[in-house]
Motif scaffolding. Sequence first.
Motif, PDB file in Angstrom:
ATOM      1  N   GLY A  30       0.676  -1.235  -0.027  1.00  0.00           N
ATOM      2  CA  GLY A  30       0.072   0.024  -0.035  1.00  0.00           C
ATOM      3  C   GLY A  30       0.773   1.173   0.004  1.00  0.00           C
ATOM      4  N   LEU A  31       1.746   1.178   0.605  1.00  0.00           N
ATOM      5  CA  LEU A  31       2.663   2.179   0.696  1.00  0.00           C
ATOM      6  C   LEU A  31       3.472   2.714  -0.735  1.00  0.00           C
ATOM      7  N   ALA A  32       3.779   1.677  -1.096  1.00  0.00           N
ATOM      8  CA  ALA A  32       4.456   1.587  -2.632  1.00  0.00           C
ATOM      9  C   ALA A  32       3.173   2.064  -3.520  1.00  0.00           C
ATOM     10  N   ALA A  33       1.965   1.716  -3.276  1.00  0.00           N
ATOM     11  CA  ALA A  33       0.969   2.098  -4.352  1.00  0.00           C
ATOM     12  C   ALA A  33       0.774   3.753  -4.394  1.00  0.00           C
ATOM     13  N   ILE A  34       0.915   4.363  -2.880  1.00  0.00           N
ATOM     14  CA  ILE A  34       0.904   5.623  -2.797  1.00  0.00           C
ATOM     15  C   ILE A  34       1.594   6.367  -3.404  1.00  0.00           C
ATOM     16  N   ALA A  35       3.000   5.948  -3.312  1.00  0.00           N
ATOM     17  CA  ALA A  35       4.396   6.566  -4.011  1.00  0.00           C
ATOM     18  C   ALA A  35       4.247   6.497  -5.457  1.00  0.00           C
ATOM     19  N   ALA A  36       3.954   5.368  -5.752  1.00  0.00           N
ATOM     20  CA  ALA A  36       3.734   5.210  -7.222  1.00  0.00           C
ATOM     21  C   ALA A  36       2.644   6.201  -7.703  1.00  0.00           C
ATOM     22  N   THR A  37       1.510   6.375  -7.368  1.00  0.00           N
ATOM     23  CA  THR A  37       0.302   7.292  -7.721  1.00  0.00           C
ATOM     24  C   THR A  37       1.020   8.570  -7.682  1.00  0.00           C
ATOM     25  N   THR A  38       1.746   9.038  -6.643  1.00  0.00           N
ATOM     26  CA  THR A  38       2.383  10.384  -6.551  1.00  0.00           C
ATOM     27  C   THR A  38       3.341  10.528  -7.968  1.00  0.00           C
ATOM     28  N   SER A  39       3.852   9.485  -8.104  1.00  0.00           N
ATOM     29  CA  SER A  39       4.947   9.668  -9.509  1.00  0.00           C
ATOM     30  C   SER A  39       3.992   9.879 -10.495  1.00  0.00           C
ATOM     31  N   ALA A  40       3.046   9.289 -10.524  1.00  0.00           N
ATOM     32  CA  ALA A  40       1.991   9.560 -11.842  1.00  0.00           C
ATOM     33  C   ALA A  40       1.217  10.667 -12.019  1.00  0.00           C
TER      34      ALA A  40
END
Length: 512
Positions: free
Chosen positions: A71-81
């Motif tokens: 979930g932490l990685a999903a938030i970081a990846a979404t921020t990058s997007a």
Amino acid sequence: MAVSAALRAAITRAQNADQHSEPVFSPLRGLGRGRLTPIDLLGQSLSTIAPATGMVFIALWMITYSPGYVGLAAIAATTSAVFLVAFCITQFTRRLAAAGSLYSFVFQGSGIRATLTAGAALVLGYLGISVSVFSQAVPSLLDTIAIVGPDVRGTAATVITTVAIALAVAWIAVRGVRFATRAILVVEACSLILIVVVMLATHSDTTTAVALPNPSLSAVPFLAMLTVLSMAGFESSAFFGPEAKRPLISVTRTVLISPIICGVLFVFAAWAAMTGHGATIVGAYFEGTASGASAEVVLAVKIGMTCSWFASTLGCAQAGSRLLYSMGIERVLPAPLARVHRRFRTPYVAVLAFVAVSAAGVFIYSDTVRDDSGSFDGVVETALVCAYTLVAFASWKFLRRIGEHTSLTRICTLSVSTAGAGLLVYIVLDGAVHGMWALPIAALAVAVSGTVWSSLLRRARPESLLMVGAFDSVETADLLPGAGTLLIDGDGRRRLVPDRGTAEGDSPEHGR
């Protein structure tokens, strides 16, 4: 000698310049031009996003469904997007300033129907965000009052509080954008400091007892969508390009910086929830002293969150009013929306219209939508993703048209366009599978809105279709004396021509 000769020539041109030609004005000159600093723009973006509230809700869902590091990685990846979307937007902000933001930018790369589609998506998105945060501000304020005074919660109190907040938001937004952006930046900064300090200073292994509906998506995709919704409005500073100092630089930097700041805060909130540092503040806000938090902590959290909800409501009103103002200038919406306050130079009619619709939406939301907030949020997300996808694709077409593409811009614009289109398809299919028919209906409505809107305008006001895409441009007052005369060609383009009084010795042919 050369400098003296050039100076004398400039003075001669200024003296001989034709001062009686009809002046040319920017279509957005009604707004107070060149007033906002980078700090003001950052305050506008952060207020619309309301990262303090996003942090608490991200911590809540992280604690409830425990997605862990995935979930932490999903938030970081979404921020990058989201940052890539911001990069696409800056391809326009570094070249022009427009009160219509993404709506006006899409016109530079795509046709009128795509532009009106983006406009419909933005109106729906910003109104949806405004209704959502406004509806949270009302009970949060009533809860805060109940802690320090009498418990006044009830239907009458809710109505009175809603009207009071609407009047306060309208007054501040009309009063002046500088006053508003700086005030809400201080408010949001204090809220963020409070939440970060409480998270770092407390630790609890207990989970929240808040009853939450099961999301239609699994935990990780849901967190990604929640992050997108929490970052909605990161580009709102682009609505204030005509009112900013050095807009091509300051707006571009703000659009890029805002998602980075919020992404860091959201990742921090997710980490705090995973390590037990987020339970106290989540419990304090949703459960009060029943969570075990002290009355002082509960009061501080309630005040901070209430201020953040109010700031977000104000930020949406300021951004949404500029969008309506731009559409009023172009006559794709009623012309009275383009009226500007003589003293404060703010689009007061557009502000009042946006706030009034938002307040009405709060009453409808409270009565019929609150129990199905997932569908409501999904509709808002659909509108925003549509707008972001259209602006990314428009930036690809725009750069290709002006011949300024690079390998980086091609990769980013096409990647965001493809990812956005795929996400829209996923949202529609997921909504259909889970019986959330509001999502595919909203997607279809936004998709056909541009075609329907342009057809109606072609019949009722065809001249308005020639005015779409208005942006701030050079006007006669911006020119130095003797620099030339600004004229408008038959096709509506501005053209700078030499003054008729230019000395013969300064003509281009002299010395050949």
